[in-house]
Design a protein around this motif. Structure first.
Motif, short mmCIF file in Angstrom:
data_model
loop_
_atom_site.label_atom_id
_atom_site.label_comp_id
_atom_site.label_asym_id
_atom_site.label_seq_id
_atom_site.Cartn_x
_atom_site.Cartn_y
_atom_site.Cartn_z
N ASN A 197 4.05 1.47 -0.62
CA ASN A 197 3.96 0.38 0.36
C ASN A 197 4.57 -0.93 -0.13
O ASN A 197 5.01 -1.74 0.68
CB ASN A 197 2.49 0.18 0.75
N ALA A 238 3.45 -4.61 10.14
CA ALA A 238 3.28 -3.74 8.98
C ALA A 238 2.30 -2.60 9.20
O ALA A 238 2.16 -1.73 8.35
CB ALA A 238 2.83 -4.57 7.77
N ASN A 291 6.71 0.12 11.58
CA ASN A 291 6.45 1.37 10.87
C ASN A 291 6.13 2.49 11.86
O ASN A 291 5.45 2.26 12.85
CB ASN A 291 5.29 1.21 9.89
N GLY A 302 7.41 -3.00 2.12
CA GLY A 302 7.43 -4.42 2.45
C GLY A 302 8.72 -5.09 2.05
O GLY A 302 9.29 -5.90 2.81
N HIS A 332 -1.47 -2.23 3.61
CA HIS A 332 -0.94 -3.39 4.32
C HIS A 332 -0.84 -4.60 3.39
O HIS A 332 0.10 -5.39 3.48
CB HIS A 332 -1.84 -3.72 5.51
N ARG A 383 2.26 -4.13 1.40
CA ARG A 383 3.44 -4.43 2.20
C ARG A 383 3.64 -5.93 2.32
O ARG A 383 4.76 -6.44 2.25
CB ARG A 383 3.31 -3.79 3.58
#
Length: 343
Positions: A171, A257, A282, A175, A204, A207
């Motif tokens: 992740n 995200a 995503n 990002g 998250h 990211r």
């Protein structure tokens, strides 16, 4: 007309005796798994008529494992596709016969996820779930570990050092990739919005870290707005994106995200800003595919569900057979990138 292969032909092709082939065909006396597989592969290659029977006998002798999964939002297209790939991976597993039990959490509330986790753990040999990283979830995972039930984190990590393993994409790199695309595609530096589903989702958070770090290092002329938590709601995302477009005529980029991308897409369709901000999201779904085709979205970063599910099911079976790993690991799969020109 070609001669039909005989049991002698099969024995010769597989490099074993006729008596061994007979035991494989009729299930007499135990035969080593690698020998059974060699006979089956030879039967398939020479077109032996009982190849299907051998495959059935091989599967009948395999151990049976019950695997549990907690996914999110049963009406979400991505999670429905996820469930389908899990069922397919269990059916295609070669080292065991699997029974999959899939539950969907309607909300991100740890209480609901814990209820489903405990229910599955009562009847399953191993469990994997998508969950926020919450202390109550960590405590439950530790309890299950004491009982010998391996728990795997999916898509977003949690209970690090306690759970059996993490299976998903990297992740942090996701990002950074989203940030790179915005910096390259925006017509000029300006304001950039970032949406996360929850600050409790470790994935998250990673990211966001990668996203912001890239801009600090390589595109400092852009201004990142405060991160927006949308609880993966498309309604909330639509409302906020609409508000951002009215307040910031220099909004040049937007990265969703987590979930809720449908709201960002609908807001852009409705407002029709010129120029459009670069939209990154995503998971490839019908909505995101159409957004790419209509040039509303610039890039979709997607989880390779088929390969992830095969990898996960294999790891779960290994954990059941071998016991808890000495070191709880991470399994990163390369993510897919979809653009308007490759859908």
């Amino acid at each position: 007309m070609s001669k039909r292969p005989t049991i002698t032909d099969l024995a010769h092709a597989s490099g074993v005796s006729v008596a061994t082939v007979d035991r494989v065909l009729n299930g007499r006396l135990p035969v080593r798994e690698d020998t059974q597989r060699r006979v089956y592969e030879a039967a398939t290659s020479i077109g032996y008529h009982a190849a299907g029977l051998i495959a059935q006998r091989m599967r009948k002798e395999l151990p049976v494992y019950r695997l549990g999964f907690v996914l999110l939002r049963p009406k979400d297209v991505f999670y429905r596709a996820f469930a389908g790939e899990l069922e397919k991976a269990i059916t295609q597993a070669t080292g065991f016969r699997g029974a999959g039990v899939i539950e969907f959490a309607e909300t991100l509330a740890p209480e609901e996820i814990l209820e489903r986790l405990r229910r599955l753990a009562a009847s399953c040999d191993a469990v994997a779930l998508v969950s926020p990283d919450h202390p109550s979830v960590t405590a439950a995972v530790a309890e299950l570990k004491q009982r010998g039930i391996p728990v795997f984190a999916l898509l977003s990590d949690f209970a690090t050092g306690i759970r059996e393993g993490y299976v998903g994409i990297d992740n942090l790199k996701v990002g950074r990739t989203a940030a790179w695309m915005i910096s390259k595609c925006a017509r000029r530096p300006g304001k950039v919005a970032l949406f996360v589903g929850s600050h409790r989702f470790h994935g998250h958070e990673l990211r966001e870290i990668g996203f912001r770090a890239f801009f600090r290092e390589h595109a400092p002329d852009f201004t990142l707005l405060e991160t927006i938590v949308n609880n993966e709601s498309w309604e909330a995302t639509h409302e906020v994106v609409d508000d951002l477009l009215r307040k910031h005529d220099d909004l040049v980029g937007c990265y969703v995200a987590g979930g809720g991308i449908e709201g960002a897409i609908s807001a852009l369709r409705q407002a029709k800003p010129d120029p459009l901000p670069v939209l990154i999201c995503n998971e490839i779904t019908l909505d995101t595919r159409v957004a790419l085709a209509d040039n509303l979205a610039t890039m979709v970063i997607a989880t390779p569900l088929a390969s992830l599910c095969c990898e996960l099911v294999g790891l779960m079976a290994h954990a059941i057979e071998q016991g808890a790993a000495n070191v709880a690991g991470q399994t990163f799969l390369p993510f897919d990138i979809f653009l308007p020109e490759n859908i």
